[in-house]
Scaffold this motif. Structure first.
Motif, mmCIF file in Angstrom:
data_model
loop_
_atom_site.group_PDB
_atom_site.id
_atom_site.type_symbol
_atom_site.label_atom_id
_atom_site.label_comp_id
_atom_site.label_asym_id
_atom_site.label_seq_id
_atom_site.Cartn_x
_atom_site.Cartn_y
_atom_site.Cartn_z
ATOM 1 N N LYS A 8 2.004 -37.057 -0.217
ATOM 2 C CA LYS A 8 1.584 -35.674 0.018
ATOM 3 C C LYS A 8 0.584 -35.592 1.173
ATOM 4 C CE LYS A 8 2.400 -33.899 -4.642
ATOM 5 N NZ LYS A 8 1.790 -33.358 -5.879
ATOM 6 N N SER A 12 1.091 -33.666 4.646
ATOM 7 C CA SER A 12 0.105 -32.705 5.152
ATOM 8 C C SER A 12 -0.269 -32.989 6.602
ATOM 9 C CB SER A 12 -1.156 -32.739 4.279
ATOM 10 O OG SER A 12 -0.891 -32.287 2.985
ATOM 11 N N PRO A 91 -5.752 -29.587 0.258
ATOM 12 C CA PRO A 91 -4.455 -28.988 -0.098
ATOM 13 C C PRO A 91 -4.332 -28.704 -1.590
ATOM 14 C CG PRO A 91 -4.208 -31.354 0.189
ATOM 15 C CD PRO A 91 -5.628 -31.018 0.564
ATOM 16 N N ILE A 244 2.331 -27.430 -1.228
ATOM 17 C CA ILE A 244 2.276 -28.315 -0.063
ATOM 18 C C ILE A 244 1.940 -27.507 1.180
ATOM 19 C CG2 ILE A 244 3.567 -29.854 1.470
ATOM 20 C CD1 ILE A 244 3.038 -31.148 -1.152
ATOM 21 N N HIS A 245 0.949 -27.957 1.922
ATOM 22 C CA HIS A 245 0.707 -27.417 3.263
ATOM 23 C C HIS A 245 -0.077 -28.437 4.054
ATOM 24 C CE1 HIS A 245 -3.115 -26.325 1.409
ATOM 25 N NE2 HIS A 245 -2.512 -25.450 0.639
ATOM 26 N N GLY A 246 -0.227 -28.163 5.331
ATOM 27 C CA GLY A 246 -0.885 -29.118 6.210
ATOM 28 C C GLY A 246 -2.370 -29.222 5.945
ATOM 29 N N VAL A 247 -2.991 -30.166 6.646
ATOM 30 C CA VAL A 247 -4.439 -30.343 6.528
ATOM 31 C C VAL A 247 -5.137 -29.021 6.840
ATOM 32 C CG1 VAL A 247 -6.436 -31.580 7.448
ATOM 33 C CG2 VAL A 247 -4.254 -32.777 7.151
#
Length: 311
Positions: A8, A12, A91, A244-247
């Motif tokens: 994960k 990210s 996240p 879920i998403h980016g930093v």
């Protein structure tokens, strides 16, 4: 479990890198950052004050909710800004874990009690965000419908205590000691009377100041109408609940803003540019608020220590 967390985290980072690359390809980071020169110092100061006021009001909500002494407010403000920063950086809302931990450290409040209060905050946050955004958007087309939506919201808030009591009753039907403890904790949550009303009003004040700051950024940097801006800002903010998403929320925040704006057939590049700028403003103000919270808390602690020594 460790492998899943690593995957994960890697995902990210990948989302962050892709977001940076897409922004450079579609807009150009230099062009994006220099567009802030169009803001006057007064406008930036006003938007910053609105954003910081939102954090101050979150701290006030903590004081009201737990009925803490006003003298401890600086610590509440620091806790609020710390919690907000971690939520924006980490996240999957993992930053929420900081709230019960910090509440216990600073005020000695149990994890179960603080977690139940946090759940109350989040439910009220969701209602406030959706109702404010909905009323602002609908008002542009039909003021009567907007008033109807406001009345529905008020009715829902008044029924909040009955819903809570139903949940407590259902939990009490189980023989599990943990569920019984949870039911007891929820039962004492302030969901009626003046105490509850003060929490609700403070929550709405939090979101009004935050949305005004965000809308100020969006409408200063683009030609979006109020309805378009409200819709995109609300959907982008809701993207934080995605698994879920980016930093630092990168990628999904921008995607949500763009997708909401596409409903009005607005150019993708225009939407992406505004989304990135709004996200940068959000992150910058999170760091500024955290630094201010740390400064206020430390100055307060130092003054308290000096007073204790002189006495």
């Amino acid at each position: 479990m460790r492998r899943a967390h690593l995957l994960k985290l890697l995902l990210s980072v990948v989302i962050l890198v892709i977001t940076l690359a897409v922004v450079e390809y579609k807009i150009g980071w230099y062009s994006l950052l220099t567009s802030w020169q169009g803001f006057s110092a007064g406008t930036l100061a006003l938007l910053a004050i609105l954003s910081l006021s939102s954090n101050a009001l979150r701290a006030l909500r903590i004081k009201i909710s737990f009925e803490l002494p006003a003298a401890r407010y600086p610590k509440m403000f620091y806790l609020s800004t710390n919690h907000n920063l971690l939520n924006n950086l980490l996240p999957m809302r993992t930053g929420e874990v900081a709230f019960p931990v910090l509440i216990k450290r600073y005020f000695g409040i149990g994890l179960m009690s603080s977690s139940s209060h946090l759940l109350l905050y989040r439910l009220l946050d969701l209602i406030a965000l959706l109702s404010i955004a909905g009323i602002l958007a609908v008002w542009q087309f039909n003021s009567l419908a907007a008033v109807g939506l406001a009345l529905i919201t008020v009715t829902g808030l008044l029924l909040f205590d009955r819903v809570k009591r139903l949940v407590v009753w259902l939990l009490g039907r189980f023989s599990s000691p943990k569920l019984t403890k949870l039911a007891q904790t929820l039962a004492v949550l302030p969901t009626r009377g003046g105490h509850y009303g003060a929490i609700v009003l403070t929550t709405y004040a939090v979101w009004l100041t935050k949305l005004l700051a965000f809308l100020g950024v969006v409408m200063q940097l683009s030609q979006l109408t109020l309805v378009q801006a409200v819709t995109s800002v609300a959907v982008a903010d809701l993207s934080s609940i995605l698994p879920i998403h980016g930093v630092a929320g990168s990628g999904t925040f921008e995607a949500a803003f763009v997708l909401a704006g596409k409903f009005y057939a607005i150019d993708t590049s225009t939407l992406l540019k505004v989304a990135v700028q709004l996200h940068l403003f959000l992150l910058l103000m999170s760091f500024v608020a955290f630094a201010l919270g740390w400064l206020v808390a430390n100055v307060f602690c130092r003054e308290t220590s000096l007073q204790a020594e002189t006495e």
